[in-house]
Write a protein that holds these residues in place. Structure first.
Motif, short mmCIF file in Angstrom:
data_model
loop_
_atom_site.label_atom_id
_atom_site.label_comp_id
_atom_site.label_asym_id
_atom_site.label_seq_id
_atom_site.Cartn_x
_atom_site.Cartn_y
_atom_site.Cartn_z
N VAL A 1 2.58 4.48 1.03
CA VAL A 1 3.09 4.84 2.35
C VAL A 1 2.30 6.00 2.95
CG1 VAL A 1 5.08 5.82 3.51
CG2 VAL A 1 5.37 3.96 1.91
N SER A 2 1.89 6.93 2.10
CA SER A 2 1.32 8.14 2.68
C SER A 2 -0.20 8.10 2.76
CB SER A 2 1.76 9.35 1.90
OG SER A 2 1.42 9.21 0.56
N CYS A 3 -0.88 7.40 1.86
CA CYS A 3 -2.35 7.45 1.95
C CYS A 3 -2.94 6.09 2.27
CB CYS A 3 -2.96 8.03 0.69
SG CYS A 3 -2.86 6.95 -0.73
N LEU A 4 -2.13 5.06 2.37
CA LEU A 4 -2.56 3.73 2.78
C LEU A 4 -3.57 3.09 1.84
CD1 LEU A 4 -2.92 4.23 6.63
CD2 LEU A 4 -0.94 3.52 5.34
N SER A 5 -3.65 3.56 0.61
CA SER A 5 -4.52 2.87 -0.34
C SER A 5 -3.74 1.68 -0.90
CB SER A 5 -4.95 3.81 -1.45
OG SER A 5 -3.82 4.35 -2.08
N THR A 6 -4.45 0.59 -1.13
CA THR A 6 -3.75 -0.64 -1.50
C THR A 6 -3.35 -0.60 -2.97
OG1 THR A 6 -5.95 -1.54 -1.72
CG2 THR A 6 -4.70 -2.19 0.22
N PHE B 1 0.35 14.87 -5.76
CA PHE B 1 0.16 15.82 -4.66
C PHE B 1 1.50 16.27 -4.09
CE2 PHE B 1 -0.48 16.61 -0.10
CZ PHE B 1 -1.32 17.69 -0.17
N CYS B 2 2.38 15.30 -3.88
CA CYS B 2 3.66 15.65 -3.25
C CYS B 2 4.51 16.52 -4.16
CB CYS B 2 4.42 14.39 -2.87
SG CYS B 2 3.64 13.51 -1.53
N LEU C 1 10.75 12.03 5.20
CA LEU C 1 10.63 12.83 6.41
C LEU C 1 10.13 12.01 7.58
CD1 LEU C 1 9.06 16.00 4.85
CD2 LEU C 1 11.36 15.72 5.68
N SER C 2 9.60 10.81 7.29
CA SER C 2 9.11 9.99 8.40
C SER C 2 10.20 9.14 9.01
CB SER C 2 7.99 9.07 7.92
OG SER C 2 7.02 9.83 7.30
N PRO D 1 6.88 12.35 2.03
CA PRO D 1 6.45 11.86 3.34
C PRO D 1 7.31 10.70 3.83
CG PRO D 1 4.57 12.08 1.87
CD PRO D 1 5.80 12.26 1.04
N GLU E 1 0.84 -1.20 0.00
CA GLU E 1 0.00 0.00 0.00
C GLU E 1 0.87 1.24 0.00
OE1 GLU E 1 -2.33 -0.44 3.43
OE2 GLU E 1 -0.63 -0.34 4.79
N ASP F 1 -1.68 9.31 -7.04
CA ASP F 1 -2.27 10.55 -6.53
C ASP F 1 -1.35 11.23 -5.54
OD1 ASP F 1 -4.67 10.36 -7.97
OD2 ASP F 1 -5.37 8.83 -6.59
N CYS F 2 -0.70 10.42 -4.72
CA CYS F 2 0.23 11.02 -3.77
C CYS F 2 1.46 11.56 -4.51
CB CYS F 2 0.66 9.99 -2.73
SG CYS F 2 -0.67 9.56 -1.62
N CYS G 1 1.41 5.94 -4.35
CA CYS G 1 0.44 5.81 -5.44
C CYS G 1 0.52 7.06 -6.32
CB CYS G 1 -0.96 5.62 -4.89
SG CYS G 1 -1.60 7.06 -4.06
#
Lengths: 372, 503
Positions: free
Chosen positions: B401-406, B472-473, B484-485, B481, B399, B468-469, B466
């Motif tokens: 990492v940032s939005c947890l969508s599979t 967005f990023c 930085l995590s 993300p 999934e 979308d991320c 994914c």
């Protein structure tokens, strides 16, 4: 015009408040919580937070929640639970990814509302897993917390959730228009309102200045308010975050009353806040700190290449401490176009023979500075 | 995806009509042309007009595909196509170039009678007025410490619409004032006569004459006509512009003009990609907004420029604090009665908004957040790479990492891979790593494509995201993300350079 083409017929407006997504960033910096342990232990903070989350979930049918721990060495999801991604996992299970080892068994309790139980169980389990994975070396490595990473995770999760709620947007929305008019056109179509709550205990976050600033601007652009509950420590960065995004900033005198602060100050969502007077930080210090001595400066000297701020113009060898480019102070003064002073002589003459010959006093206009 | 409509369009916009010598340009110029091309290619669907669309792309391809392959694969390929389209928008080149963060821009609008053409709705003039207002707003959002001025080419003359200043509201009001004058005495400036590029360049040169040397001097011309009615020799003007380090970009609306090409290539060190043509209004808006990204600084300026002139400088800036007042007082900038504002750190004059140049002592006043807004230009987030199935299997990612969508599931491994000895596997893994490294280096400059496994990997932290991320990023957040995590200083330096830039 817009009424005629009939596009508004497709828009279905729901009655009642829109669903609201609350992303909680819990600062679990062990150093800071150790200081706080006498007044507010971490366990009671989590208990209060769970009650708050339940209240949020209960206040709307479509409400969602996401919880992220900003720990000292990593930013970790607490809820929803991520599936572990490990390379070693492959060899054991032979690439078959069908068995999710991240699922959490929820004990059946008929007296508990199921969504509450789900959140509580996974939050507690993930949190204890995070704590048990924290080694002493991690604690020794840094005294601060990864708030930038946690904010980035929260923001991208929110961005994705917003997309999920209005899938029409994905095709039409183009990035540049999103940059340009994120305010006007998009909020009307997006039904999900989201906000971020940071429960912060750490003091100095200056080492993550750029990531946090980038997150703030992203939140500002996406109209996501960032609420700050500052239980301990003090940092201008988070004040700026709430100020820039229109969130609530609270620094309670007595952290013991955490639940009360949460319930009264942070429970109202964006829809309710419009009719409430929300507490705010008051004046926010926007002055910059110089990069060389960390002094707060009123007048600073800024490198034109990398925009570093210095408190004095005398740099060693006139080289920028950050990017190493040669800086000249001479060019810093803006060369405003100088006007040629009017000749004195002419004035005298005009004073003497003004009335005698009217034609003689006509200004020749030669002193007007010309650039072309 | 050589057959995608975007790459064709992109070449349309920049490559096809290359006339000038390209081989001699330096690597920086090439890189920036690559960047420009990327911006030209990030064109959304509407740009494609109906008669330009080749039926093979839009209709025939999926049909053909459906004949050969089954439903499931088709669905996937459609999704891939969609992701492909999204990825095209990302900037190809995210190497941290030195960019001219402090910009001095003269925006020149064409107010000649050609602007009454109705190929844009309702006509070119109104379209331009509308988009430039949006442009000004976005420009100052992206470049808060820059200055702008607006000129208009009207009836053979070049008129001054707004003065060089850093206040977007003034410019927007002035541009609106072209159509709807604020005072009743003024008539609206309807498009009239012919434009004069020479007059416009001369006036722009004069306006930029006194700007400090550490900032860029740019002229952005929105040009709808096919002629330029000049009073003198425009080539002399071009020479003067080159001497004054002025960079001209032109957004045309009709056809490519030789003189525009020459102006742009001469003032941009041989790089012609700053001359673009908008064939419809969506593209006009895109091309305008593309110029809000600060331009790269070229290391080797022309021989006409003395090195000292383009030197970096230490700028004195004031960081005023906000004052709250009970009684309204006069502000120094407009002379209005306002409560609250900012007091200049040097002379204590009150101004009502920032950033601004102090009206009494000429100190640049701004907030530290304004500086921070430009940091993502200086430390861009590197593009993420596509992930092959092999790599996805290796990482075992399921999934985002940032939005947890599979993610879609990894297909089962091949049998021969299964039977490999452990040592062999290790060997092949190492080979794979080396190959991956090579590929990543190569892909740094290549175009962005969709990934077969719908995963995108950050090079530094090896997290999978994914689509979308990814979008967005890179377009909004400018953070990774994943990096930085984790507390991993090495990756952080690589990613955002934030170790050096603390404050």
């Amino acid at each position: 015009m817009n009424g005629i083409d009939g596009t508004d017929r497709q828009v279905k407006t729901d009655e009642g408040p829109p669903p609201s997504l609350l992303a909680v960033v819990l600062d679990t910096n062990p150093h800071a919580w150790a200081h706080l342990s006498s007044t507010l232990p971490l366990s009671s903070c989590i208990a209060a937070l769970l009650i708050f989350i339940n209240a949020h979930l209960a206040s709307g049918n479509g409400n969602e929640v996401a919880v992220i721990a900003s720990h000292s060495h990593r930013a970790e999801w607490l809820y929803p639970t991520p599936h572990t991604t490990s390379p070693s996992h492959r060899s054991k299970l032979n690439g078959s990814t069908s068995s999710p080892n991240g699922t959490i068994k929820i004990p059946e309790n008929p007296n508990k509302y199921r969504p509450f139980a789900t959140v509580e169980q996974s939050l507690l389990q993930n949190f204890s897993a995070l704590l048990s994975s924290t080694k002493e070396a991690h604690l020794a490595a840094t005294p601060t917390t990864l708030i930038g990473g946690a904010l980035s995770l929260a923001l991208s999760y929110i961005a994705k959730s917003v997309l999920r709620h209005s899938p029409v947007d994905t095709g039409i929305e183009n990035p540049l228009s999103a940059l340009a008019d994120s305010e006007s056109s998009h909020t009307a179509r997006v039904p999900l309102t989201s906000r971020i709550l940071i429960v912060s205990v750490s003091g100095d976050l200056a080492n993550q200045y750029i990531p946090v600033m980038n997150s703030i601007f992203a939140a500002q652009r996406k109209r996501i308010p960032i609420d700050i509950l500052k239980l301990a420590g003090d940092t201008v960065l988070l004040q700026q975050a709430s100020d820039a995004t229109g969130g609530v900033y609270m620094k309670p005198e007595q952290p013991e009353g955490l639940l009360q602060y949460l319930m009264m100050g942070f429970l109202p969502d964006a829809t309710a806040r419009r009719s409430l007077v929300m507490p705010s930080a008051g004046g926010v210090d926007f002055r910059a700190a110089c990069f060389c001595h960390r002094k707060v400066v009123d007048i600073g000297f800024v490198c034109s290449v990398c925009l570093s701020i210095f408190c004095e113009p005398n740099l060693p060898d006139n080289l920028c401490l950050t990017c190493g480019s040669y800086l000249s102070l001479r060019a810093a003064q803006t060369a405003t176009p100088a006007l040629i002073p009017r000749k004195k002589k002419k004035k005298k003459r005009a004073g003497g023979g003004d009335s005698a010959t009217p034609g003689g006093s006509t200004p020749a206009g030669s002193s007007t500075p010309m650039h072309l | 995806m050589a057959d995608s409509d975007y790459s064709i369009d992109g070449e349309d916009a920049s490559d096809d009509e290359y006339v000038g010598p390209k081989a001699g340009s330096s690597t920086r110029a090439q890189a920036s042309s690559g960047k420009r091309k990327a911006q030209a290619t990030e064109i959304p669907k509407p740009r494609k007009l109906a008669w330009e669309t080749e039926p093979s792309e839009a209709v025939a391809n999926p049909v053909e595909a459906a004949e050969e392959i089954d439903e499931e694969v088709l669905e996937k390929s459609v999704q891939e196509r969609e992701e492909d389209r999204k990825r095209k928008r990302l900037r190809k080149d995210t190497k941290p170039f030195q960019r001219g963060i402090i910009r001095h821009v003269v925006l020149v609008l064409d107010l000649s009678e050609t602007m009454l053409e109705r190929d844009m709705r309702p006509n070119r003039y109104i379209t331009m007025i509308r988009y430039t207002q949006e442009y000004v707003r976005e420009f100052f959002e992206q470049n808060p410490i820059s200055q702008m001025s607006v000129l208009g080419m009207h009836d053979g003359l070049c008129i001054r619409v707004s003065e060089l200043s850093g206040n977007p509201a003034e410019h927007i009001a002035a541009i609106q004032g072209l159509r709807f004058p604020r005072s009743l005495q003024d008539l609206p400036k309807e498009p009239k006569g012919s434009p004069s590029l020479q007059n416009a360049l001369e006036l722009a040169r004069a306006m930029l004459y006194h700007t400090p040397s550490h900032g860029t001097r740019e002229v952005i011309i929105v040009f709808g006509s096919l002629i330029s009615l000049d009073p003198g020799d425009i080539h002399q003007t071009i020479k003067a512009c080159v001497r004054d380090r002025i960079r001209v970009s032109i957004v045309g609306m009709s056809a490519r003009l030789r003189i525009c090409q020459e102006i742009v290539s001469r003032t941009n060190a041989g790089d012609e990609s700053e001359y673009v043509i908008a064939t419809d209004q969506e593209l006009l808006r895109e091309l305008l907004l593309a110029t809000t990204t600060p331009p790269v600084i070229r290391s080797t300026e022309d021989t006409t420029t003395t090195p000292a002139e383009s030197a970096a400088a230490l700028m004195m800036m004031g960081f005023p604090s906000r004052v709250v007042e009970d009684v309204p007082t006069m502000c120094a900038c407009h002379g209005n009665l306002t409560t609250g504002g900012y007091t200049c750190s040097r002379c204590s004059a009150k101004v009502c908004s920032l950033p601004v140049t102090c009206p009494s002592c000429q100190l640049t006043l701004l907030l530290s957040t304004h500086l921070a807004r430009s940091y993502h230009h200086l430390f861009p987030l590197r593009n993420w790479v596509e992930v092959s199935w092999e790599r996805a299997r290796e990482r075992g990612s399921r999934e985002c990492v940032s939005c947890l969508s599979t993610f879609p599931e990894v297909p089962p491994e091949d049998v021969d891979d299964e039977e490999m000895q452990d040592g062999e596997r290790l060997q092949s893994k190492m080979d794979g790593d080396a190959a991956r490294q090579r590929r990543m280096d190569k892909e740094d400059s290549e175009e962005q494509k969709a990934s077969e496994s719908a995963r995108y990997e950050c090079r530094a932290c090896e997290s999978h995201f994914c689509i979308d991320c990814d979008m967005f990023c890179h377009l909004v957040l400018h953070n990774c993300p994943g990096c930085l995590s984790m507390l991993n200083p090495a990756s952080e330096v690589q990613e955002n350079g934030d170790v050096v830039m603390t404050g």
